[in-house]
Design an enzyme around this catalytic site. Structure first.
Site, PDB file in Angstrom:
ATOM      1  N   ILE A 155      -0.514  -5.210   6.236  1.00  0.00           N
ATOM      2  CA  ILE A 155      -0.231  -4.590   4.948  1.00  0.00           C
ATOM      3  C   ILE A 155       0.771  -5.412   4.134  1.00  0.00           C
ATOM      4  O   ILE A 155       1.055  -5.107   2.978  1.00  0.00           O
ATOM      5  CB  ILE A 155       0.281  -3.156   5.170  1.00  0.00           C
ATOM      6  CG1 ILE A 155       0.231  -2.336   3.892  1.00  0.00           C
ATOM      7  CG2 ILE A 155       1.655  -3.155   5.773  1.00  0.00           C
ATOM      8  CD1 ILE A 155       0.654  -0.894   4.087  1.00  0.00           C
ATOM      9  N   GLY A 156       1.293  -6.459   4.757  1.00  0.00           N
ATOM     10  CA  GLY A 156       2.269  -7.312   4.092  1.00  0.00           C
ATOM     11  C   GLY A 156       3.591  -7.365   4.817  1.00  0.00           C
ATOM     12  O   GLY A 156       4.550  -7.967   4.351  1.00  0.00           O
ATOM     13  N   GLU A 193       8.993   3.255   7.913  1.00  0.00           N
ATOM     14  CA  GLU A 193       9.349   4.381   7.048  1.00  0.00           C
ATOM     15  C   GLU A 193      10.744   4.936   7.250  1.00  0.00           C
ATOM     16  O   GLU A 193      11.301   5.587   6.356  1.00  0.00           O
ATOM     17  CB  GLU A 193       8.302   5.497   7.225  1.00  0.00           C
ATOM     18  CG  GLU A 193       6.974   5.116   6.614  1.00  0.00           C
ATOM     19  CD  GLU A 193       5.791   5.891   7.173  1.00  0.00           C
ATOM     20  OE1 GLU A 193       5.196   6.677   6.432  1.00  0.00           O
ATOM     21  OE2 GLU A 193       5.466   5.694   8.365  1.00  0.00           O
ATOM     22  N   GLN A 220      11.847  -4.946   6.638  1.00  0.00           N
ATOM     23  CA  GLN A 220      11.311  -3.593   6.617  1.00  0.00           C
ATOM     24  C   GLN A 220      12.402  -2.567   6.340  1.00  0.00           C
ATOM     25  O   GLN A 220      12.219  -1.639   5.549  1.00  0.00           O
ATOM     26  CB  GLN A 220      10.644  -3.285   7.957  1.00  0.00           C
ATOM     27  CG  GLN A 220       9.264  -3.876   8.114  1.00  0.00           C
ATOM     28  CD  GLN A 220       8.231  -3.070   7.368  1.00  0.00           C
ATOM     29  OE1 GLN A 220       8.186  -3.084   6.141  1.00  0.00           O
ATOM     30  NE2 GLN A 220       7.404  -2.351   8.092  1.00  0.00           N
ATOM     31  N   GLY A 268       0.818  -1.211   0.000  1.00  0.00           N
ATOM     32  CA  GLY A 268       0.000   0.000   0.000  1.00  0.00           C
ATOM     33  C   GLY A 268       0.848   1.257   0.000  1.00  0.00           C
ATOM     34  O   GLY A 268       0.631   2.167  -0.774  1.00  0.00           O
ATOM     35  N   PHE A 269       1.816   1.342   0.941  1.00  0.00           N
ATOM     36  CA  PHE A 269       2.757   2.455   1.021  1.00  0.00           C
ATOM     37  C   PHE A 269       2.051   3.794   1.191  1.00  0.00           C
ATOM     38  O   PHE A 269       2.593   4.837   0.850  1.00  0.00           O
ATOM     39  CB  PHE A 269       3.671   2.480  -0.206  1.00  0.00           C
ATOM     40  CG  PHE A 269       4.182   1.118  -0.591  1.00  0.00           C
ATOM     41  CD1 PHE A 269       5.003   0.416   0.272  1.00  0.00           C
ATOM     42  CD2 PHE A 269       3.825   0.532  -1.792  1.00  0.00           C
ATOM     43  CE1 PHE A 269       5.459  -0.854  -0.062  1.00  0.00           C
ATOM     44  CE2 PHE A 269       4.277  -0.731  -2.131  1.00  0.00           C
ATOM     45  CZ  PHE A 269       5.106  -1.432  -1.270  1.00  0.00           C
TER      46      PHE A 269
END
Length: 732
Positions: free
Chosen positions: A457-458, A699, A633, A230-231
């Site tokens: 979200i994965g 992030e 991540q 999605g990001f």
């Protein structure tokens, strides 16, 4: 179990194709819908040939502004807590605001029939497009008051500086390009709606859908078990998620909405192009006395989003005089919105490149410059950081990279005919927490079920939540059943802003503690219990066994003696703030994560081709929940930073049309681009911030990487490129 490198439990489902994504659910006699987009950016729709298209084979309905049903608009003052994309509700008027706006929806028996019929829709507009140049941001601007800030006196700092660096840095528009395209299925049963949607925010989508269709929230069920990335594109509520239920209600059958890759460039947000003017004032000994950071960008006509590039500048260094300003121009373009590391990705790039330029100007090592201006507290509010190990990141990263051996003179290191350079940058991202609730259910076998309307979200939420809950409960994580991605469960927060694990993990721990207290109270009151008559405070759970008073028994026995199959508990202590982005505003600390990224650049002096042979990064993000998934991540974030530095750019023409709206011409990093990457982290728990000591990691990998690469390219070539992406034509 917290921190263990457990392999994700959903892996087998995904590699065998058994994990169901939004469009893969079977529904009875579905129809297929395709959106028809506006070809101009202003005016109104005068007419479209709906009757002609409805006569085509298989077409059931062409829905547009003239024949649609009435939907509820979102409040224009931002009230209600709805997180929307651009705030538009489709087909409620004939006004056109941007190219790519939904103008009609073709519903047909098959996808092929819907796609063909959509190509046959002919639209007449009242006017042609007006100018919407994303580079035209230097006039007719607005300046949101909340995004202007100053501490000290920057004008005085500039006037008294021995050295001043003033430069403009440009970051182009970028798009998310998740593997799974935003789509959904909608079906109605009376006044109850079920949607299989691809969303980063199940609870928000439920609330928004209920509002638009005038339903009680409990009448809307959103299911999102697996998401193909999605990001940020699937965190806010876009028209995509209104079109399928709208069509299904009007035609009386389930509808599958199919979006295209091209649609993703107009219908789910993007990172806007930004111009950033950085001024760094200071002394030749390396003391920075002032920083000014001015951002110029654009938003859409309804001004729903502003890219906050100056946020990191306000807190990253201990500088007495800081001024941050943001201005925006309204344009006839689709709304910009959150894209991985919004604001910080752009802002940290500009800030960290400017610091590198300042260090070069005074002949100082870039790491030494940053350490000299280290901040122990937030420069604006004076709050100490909840936990900060950035100095250790510099030291450890520098040692692993070999920073001490770096050639300081740009353009002088050659290896195998290629120019070699080394650069570094600080990386940072705010630590955020939101509210929510959860239900815990224990059965007679000692299996604990966790239910919540968060979503994976994965990134491994199923796995990590099992580890957190099992650790607190005193049972193996394999004995925890994580049930998420369904709005029928208690409210959850968004998978965005690097906050889901910190949020859901914290109130899951609080819930488990309260649930254990309830179970212990039951145990000491049960006459058949080996712990009968003891104090509940004397009991603990280890490896699934309840222990106390020298005796132990399986946890599930407490349930078995209750006469029920399960014992259930719902944690509501933090649900009041379930829709707030952050719960930490009144805390005595400033909450941020930090890190240092080091990069090596290899540049062909004849062709300008850039390769990044190696990168090293060390992060300070609190306690790591799962070493294996955390590394993934960090790798993913750094690869985003690589793409930002060297590849990604959405190209708009003068009327706001994206002219490279596909993956052939919009370039993203692939495996062959990425060479050696080394990840490390401090792993110091921050209990001032969360119950488990962890902070978000989704992030921070992206925010400093682009600057580290840009600084390395300068060190290799002696040429400073301030306009991303750094492509070979800019180096030749």
């Amino acid at each position: 179990m917290i921190g263990a490198p457990k392999t994700r439990i959903d892996g087998p489902l995904k590699v065998t194709g058994r994990a169901k994504y939004a469009l893969e659910y079977a529904v009875d006699r579905p129809l297929y819908a395709v959106s028809v987009k506006s070809g101009v950016n202003t005016g109104t729709v005068v007419s479209l040939n709906a009757a002609e298209v409805e006569a085509l084979p298989g077409v059931v309905r062409v829905i547009h502004a003239v024949n649609t049903i009435k939907l509820q608009p979102f409040p224009t003052d931002g009230s209600g807590g709805y997180s929307t994309g651009d705030g538009l509700v489709p087909f409620q008027d004939t006004e056109i605001r941007f190219i790519g706006q939904d103008v009609a929806l073709v519903v047909a028996e098959t996808l092929e029939q819907a796609e063909y019929a959509g190509s046959q829709v002919k639209i007449q507009y009242s006017s042609e497009s007006t100018e919407a140049d994303t580079s035209a941001v230097f006039e007719d601007y607005i300046s949101p008051e909340r995004m202007q800030a100053e501490t000290g006196n920057m004008a005085a700092a500039r006037a008294g500086a021995e050295v001043t660096v003033e430069q403009r840095y440009v970051v182009p528009s970028e798009h998310h390009n998740a593997l799974e395209i935003s789509s959904c299925i909608a079906l109605w049963k009376g006044d109850r709606l079920t949607m299989y949607d691809t969303t980063q925010a199940v609870t928000n989508y439920q609330r928004c859908t209920a509002h638009v269709f005038g339903l009680p929230e409990e009448n809307v069920r959103i299911i999102s078990k697996f998401i193909g990335g999605g990001f940020g594109s699937k965190g806010s509520y876009w028209a995509t998620s209104m079109l399928a239920p709208l069509a299904a209600k009007m035609v009386g059958r389930p509808v599958k909405l199919h979006m295209s890759r091209q649609d993703m460039f107009t219908s789910s947000g993007h990172r806007p192009k930004v111009y950033q003017d950085l001024t760094i004032a200071g002394r030749r000994d390396g003391t920075i006395t002032g920083i000014e950071h001015v951002t110029r960008s654009y938003t859409n006509l309804d001004a729903t989003y502003f890219e906050a590039c100056g946020n990191a500048t306000k807190m990253l260094y201990g500088v007495p005089n800081i001024k941050v300003a943001h201005t925006y121009r309204k344009l006839n373009v689709s709304s910009p919105k959150y894209l991985r590391s919004p604001g910080e990705a752009n802002g940290v790039y500009a800030l960290e490149c400017a610091l590198d330029e300042f260090a070069h100007e005074i002949g100082m090592d870039p790491v030494e410059l940053r350490l000299m201006n280290y901040a122990d507290k937030h420069p604006f509010d004076g709050k100490p950081f909840s936990l900060k190990k950035l100095g250790e990141c510099y030291r450890r990263g520098g040692e692993q990279f070999g920073w001490a051996d770096r050639n300081r003179e740009p353009g002088k290191l050659v290896r195998d005919g290629k120019l070699i350079g080394h650069g570094m940058a600080t990386t940072t991202y705010p630590a955020n927490r939101g509210g929510g609730a959860c239900t815990l259910i224990l059965d007679t076998e000692g299996v604990l079920t966790f239910q919540n309307a968060i979503q994976d979200i994965g990134t491994g939420t199923y796995t990590v939540m099992g580890q957190i809950i099992g650790d607190e409960m005193g049972i193996d994580s394999d004995r925890v059943r994580v049930e998420i991605g369904d709005s029928d469960f208690p409210a959850g927060t968004v998978s965005g802003g690097s906050k889901l694990t910190a949020s859901a993990g914290s109130w899951a721990i609080i819930g488990v503690r309260n649930f254990k207290s309830k179970l212990f109270d039951m145990s000491v009151a049960q006459a058949e219990s080996p712990h009968y008559g003891l104090s509940a405070e004397d009991l603990t759970v280890e490896n699934g066994m309840v222990k106390g008073g020298g005796k132990q028994e399986p946890l599930g026995n407490i349930v078995a003696r209750s006469g029920e199959d399960t014992v259930k508990y719902t944690e509501l202590s933090q649900v009041a703030k379930e829709h707030a982005f952050s719960m930490m505003g009144d805390a005595p600390y400033s909450f941020h994560s930090f890190g240092a990224v080091f990069a090596e650049a290899e540049v062909d002096p004849d062709l300008g081709v850039v390769t990044i042979p190696r990168m090293v990064a060390v992060f300070d993000v609190g306690k790591i929940m799962n070493a294996k998934l955390a590394a993934s991540q960090f790798y993913g974030g750094m690869i985003w930073g690589y793409g930002m530095a060297l590849l990604e750019e959405s190209k708009y023409n003068e009327v706001g049309r994206v002219v490279n709206a596909d993956l052939a011409e919009y370039h993203v990093a692939v495996n062959a681009d990425i060479r050696d990457m080394k990840i490390d982290y401090i792993d110091a728990p921050d209990y001032n911030f969360s119950e488990h000591g962890g902070r978000g990691i989704g992030e921070i990998g992206a925010t400093g990487t682009s600057a580290a690469i840009a600084n390395a390219i300068f060190n290799a070539t002696g040429k400073r490129v301030r306009d991303l992406p750094i492509t070979l034509d800019k180096l030749l």
